[in-house]
Design a protein around this motif. Structure first.
Motif, PDB file in Angstrom:
ATOM      1  N   UNK A  94      -0.587   0.250   9.456  1.00  0.00           N
ATOM      2  CA  UNK A  94       0.782  -0.144   9.117  1.00  0.00           C
ATOM      3  C   UNK A  94       1.784   0.768   9.794  1.00  0.00           C
ATOM      4  N   UNK A  95       2.690   0.157  10.543  1.00  0.00           N
ATOM      5  CA  UNK A  95       3.832   0.861  11.126  1.00  0.00           C
ATOM      6  C   UNK A  95       5.104   0.139  10.707  1.00  0.00           C
ATOM      7  N   UNK A  96       6.114   0.940  10.372  1.00  0.00           N
ATOM      8  CA  UNK A  96       7.438   0.413  10.065  1.00  0.00           C
ATOM      9  C   UNK A  96       8.445   1.225  10.854  1.00  0.00           C
ATOM     10  N   UNK A  97       9.374   0.544  11.523  1.00  0.00           N
ATOM     11  CA  UNK A  97      10.411   1.213  12.310  1.00  0.00           C
ATOM     12  C   UNK A  97      11.757   0.620  11.906  1.00  0.00           C
ATOM     13  N   UNK A  98      12.624   1.425  11.310  1.00  0.00           N
ATOM     14  CA  UNK A  98      13.914   0.934  10.833  1.00  0.00           C
ATOM     15  C   UNK A  98      15.044   1.727  11.473  1.00  0.00           C
ATOM     16  N   UNK A  99      15.922   1.023  12.159  1.00  0.00           N
ATOM     17  CA  UNK A  99      17.120   1.648  12.726  1.00  0.00           C
ATOM     18  C   UNK A  99      18.165   1.704  11.615  1.00  0.00           C
ATOM     19  N   UNK A 100      18.220   2.835  10.933  1.00  0.00           N
ATOM     20  CA  UNK A 100      19.064   2.922   9.746  1.00  0.00           C
ATOM     21  C   UNK A 100      20.553   2.985  10.083  1.00  0.00           C
ATOM     22  N   UNK A 101      20.894   3.246  11.343  1.00  0.00           N
ATOM     23  CA  UNK A 101      22.303   3.194  11.728  1.00  0.00           C
ATOM     24  C   UNK A 101      22.825   1.753  11.680  1.00  0.00           C
ATOM     25  N   UNK A 102      21.920   0.793  11.829  1.00  0.00           N
ATOM     26  CA  UNK A 102      22.308  -0.612  11.815  1.00  0.00           C
ATOM     27  C   UNK A 102      22.214  -1.238  10.433  1.00  0.00           C
ATOM     28  N   UNK A 103      21.628  -0.508   9.486  1.00  0.00           N
ATOM     29  CA  UNK A 103      21.607  -0.973   8.095  1.00  0.00           C
ATOM     30  C   UNK A 103      22.870  -0.450   7.430  1.00  0.00           C
ATOM     31  N   UNK A 104      23.719  -1.358   6.987  1.00  0.00           N
ATOM     32  CA  UNK A 104      25.046  -0.969   6.504  1.00  0.00           C
ATOM     33  C   UNK A 104      25.133  -0.868   4.988  1.00  0.00           C
ATOM     34  N   UNK A 105      24.265  -1.553   4.277  1.00  0.00           N
ATOM     35  CA  UNK A 105      24.364  -1.523   2.815  1.00  0.00           C
ATOM     36  C   UNK A 105      22.964  -1.562   2.199  1.00  0.00           C
ATOM     37  N   UNK A 106      22.800  -0.764   1.146  1.00  0.00           N
ATOM     38  CA  UNK A 106      21.544  -0.688   0.399  1.00  0.00           C
ATOM     39  C   UNK A 106      21.838  -1.006  -1.064  1.00  0.00           C
ATOM     40  N   UNK A 107      20.988  -1.841  -1.661  1.00  0.00           N
ATOM     41  CA  UNK A 107      21.178  -2.238  -3.053  1.00  0.00           C
ATOM     42  C   UNK A 107      19.878  -2.054  -3.831  1.00  0.00           C
ATOM     43  N   UNK A 108      20.034  -1.665  -5.091  1.00  0.00           N
ATOM     44  CA  UNK A 108      18.937  -1.667  -6.058  1.00  0.00           C
ATOM     45  C   UNK A 108      19.148  -2.891  -6.946  1.00  0.00           C
ATOM     46  N   UNK A 109      18.168  -3.776  -6.972  1.00  0.00           N
ATOM     47  CA  UNK A 109      18.334  -5.079  -7.616  1.00  0.00           C
ATOM     48  C   UNK A 109      17.277  -5.251  -8.705  1.00  0.00           C
ATOM     49  N   UNK A 110      17.706  -5.766  -9.852  1.00  0.00           N
ATOM     50  CA  UNK A 110      16.791  -6.053 -10.960  1.00  0.00           C
ATOM     51  C   UNK A 110      16.882  -7.530 -11.310  1.00  0.00           C
ATOM     52  N   UNK A 111      15.723  -8.181 -11.355  1.00  0.00           N
ATOM     53  CA  UNK A 111      15.681  -9.601 -11.696  1.00  0.00           C
ATOM     54  C   UNK A 111      14.694  -9.824 -12.833  1.00  0.00           C
ATOM     55  N   UNK A 144       0.822  -1.206   0.000  1.00  0.00           N
ATOM     56  CA  UNK A 144       0.000   0.000   0.000  1.00  0.00           C
ATOM     57  C   UNK A 144       0.852   1.251   0.000  1.00  0.00           C
ATOM     58  N   UNK A 145       0.193   2.390   0.125  1.00  0.00           N
ATOM     59  CA  UNK A 145       0.870   3.674   0.167  1.00  0.00           C
ATOM     60  C   UNK A 145       1.297   3.999   1.595  1.00  0.00           C
ATOM     61  N   UNK A 146       2.238   4.915   1.704  1.00  0.00           N
ATOM     62  CA  UNK A 146       2.667   5.424   3.014  1.00  0.00           C
ATOM     63  C   UNK A 146       2.431   6.930   3.035  1.00  0.00           C
ATOM     64  N   UNK A 147       2.166   7.463   4.234  1.00  0.00           N
ATOM     65  CA  UNK A 147       1.884   8.903   4.310  1.00  0.00           C
ATOM     66  C   UNK A 147       2.584   9.585   5.483  1.00  0.00           C
ATOM     67  N   UNK A 148       2.464   9.031   6.685  1.00  0.00           N
ATOM     68  CA  UNK A 148       2.984   9.706   7.872  1.00  0.00           C
ATOM     69  C   UNK A 148       4.384   9.191   8.187  1.00  0.00           C
ATOM     70  N   UNK A 149       5.394   9.958   7.805  1.00  0.00           N
ATOM     71  CA  UNK A 149       6.786   9.578   8.011  1.00  0.00           C
ATOM     72  C   UNK A 149       7.388  10.423   9.124  1.00  0.00           C
ATOM     73  N   UNK A 150       8.208   9.781   9.957  1.00  0.00           N
ATOM     74  CA  UNK A 150       8.823  10.521  11.064  1.00  0.00           C
ATOM     75  C   UNK A 150      10.199   9.947  11.370  1.00  0.00           C
ATOM     76  N   UNK A 151      11.181  10.802  11.389  1.00  0.00           N
ATOM     77  CA  UNK A 151      12.534  10.423  11.780  1.00  0.00           C
ATOM     78  C   UNK A 151      12.718  10.727  13.259  1.00  0.00           C
ATOM     79  N   UNK A 152      13.115   9.710  14.064  1.00  0.00           N
ATOM     80  CA  UNK A 152      13.373   9.875  15.490  1.00  0.00           C
ATOM     81  C   UNK A 152      14.738   9.282  15.783  1.00  0.00           C
TER      82      UNK A 152
END
Length: 357
Positions: free
Chosen positions: A292-309, A273-281
């Motif tokens: 729907x709630x999503x909480x991501x500790x981005x300091x612990x995410x070390x690598x991001x990839x864009x993947x095509x299959x 679905x769509x997302x609307x209410x975003x908040x950085x804490x």
């Protein structure tokens, strides 16, 4: 924290005291973080509750999830150490294979379950700032949380209580801590069958065949992306902000629906679905939407990839997040139904994200 004599005898008295002391100094500390500070599993702290605060469940996990179809709306929570994924909805059409090792539900609650990792289940009652909270909580053999299902205001109280009564175990079985779940094994690039990987990738017809390809090529997911960098995978680098912040803002501002996958060895949970209410804490990037709630500790995410299959429906594009151990912790696709090509609207958003990286 309720503590009966029986629970005290079964539990570690030293741990009881240490947890109580920690709660006094950090009253709002979440149980997962408390367990980490105390050097124990989350389940060991859950099991210290006594009386009506804890009801052990029988290990008939597929039957329990099927029975949840009768209770109406609930909030389901799946997480790993970096990302928390919460969806409110009702179970519909939960099915499990003949072996009982896998199961799935589709609809408001969209999950893929791997029961070989499910070892323990409990009905838990706990006092939180908002009042009494009740949930079904499931753990693996190491005592790490796999999935939690929370009673909400719209839950059918009678059906919920009947479910707990039906699956309640007669006693609290002993648990011997066996350490932490082992880290994943990264494969050396030189040992990978690169021809099998490259040829197999080009011939993919379904994204669900991807894990089988990795196994044939003798590689893990992250190593495969590194080996096919520039062909099918692009590592995203940002110097002016977070990849996730930018992606979520693009989806919100352009009203582009996505599919958000979060999981651990025992479950993958999906929201579409769509997302609307975003908040950085602080280190956490949050989606705080109804249902729907999503909480991501981005300091612990070390690598991001864009993947095509490739697939029989055309190229499928995803944004994938990995932690320091090389584990996949979050995947975002564009909204898509099987048999239909990927949305050009989604491709526009990821093209913008790639250009900004």
């Amino acid at each position: 924290m309720q503590q009966t004599v029986e629970a005290a005898k079964a539990g570690d008295q030293n741990l009881v005291g240490r947890w109580q002391a920690l709660q006094e100094t950090q009253p709002h500390l979440r149980i997962r973080a408390a367990a980490e500070q105390l050097g124990v599993s989350e389940m060991e702290l859950v099991r210290l509750r006594g009386g009506e605060a804890l009801v052990p469940l029988e290990g008939r996990f597929p039957e329990i999830l099927k029975a949840l179809e009768q209770v109406g709306p609930v909030m389901v929570l799946a997480r790993n150490n970096e990302v928390v994924h919460e969806v409110t909805g009702a179970f519909r059409d939960f099915t499990s294979g003949k072996s009982g090792l896998m199961g799935l539900a589709v609809g408001d609650i969209d999950i893929r379950v791997f029961f070989k990792h499910w070892a323990w289940g409990y009905r838990v009652r706990e006092q939180v700032r908002s009042g009494l909270r009740e949930s079904l909580q499931f753990f693996d053999g190491y005592g790490a949380a796999i999935h939690k299902i929370y009673r909400v205001a719209e839950t059918d109280d009678v059906a919920w209580d009947q479910l707990v009564e039906r699956f309640a175990a007669s006693q609290l079985a002993p648990f011997k801590p066996c350490g932490k779940r082992p880290d994943p094994v990264r494969v050396a690039a030189g040992s990978v069958d690169i021809k099998e990987l490259r040829d197999g990738w080009q011939e993919l017809k379904d994204v669900h065949h991807f894990n089988a390809l990795l196994k044939r090529a003798g590689t893990d997911r992250l190593t495969a992306l590194e080996l096919l960098r520039g062909e099918w995978a692009t590592e995203l680098q940002r110097t002016d902000g977070g990849v996730l912040d930018t992606l979520l803002a693009l989806l919100r501002d352009n009203q582009c629906p996505g599919m958000f996958f979060v999981g651990n060895p025992g479950i993958v949970q999906i929201y579409t679905g769509q997302v609307s209410n975003l908040r950085r804490t602080g280190p956490w990037m949050n989606v705080l939407d109804p249902g729907f709630n999503l909480h991501a500790n981005t300091e612990l995410v070390k690598r991001w990839w864009l993947v095509r299959r490739p697939s029989s429906d055309g190229i499928i594009t995803s944004v994938e997040a990995f932690n320091a151990r090389g584990e996949l912790v979050l995947t975002v696709f564009g909204e898509r139904k099987p048999g239909l090509p990927e949305s050009e609207f989604w491709r526009e958003q990821v093209a913008t994200l790639e250009a900004l990286s």
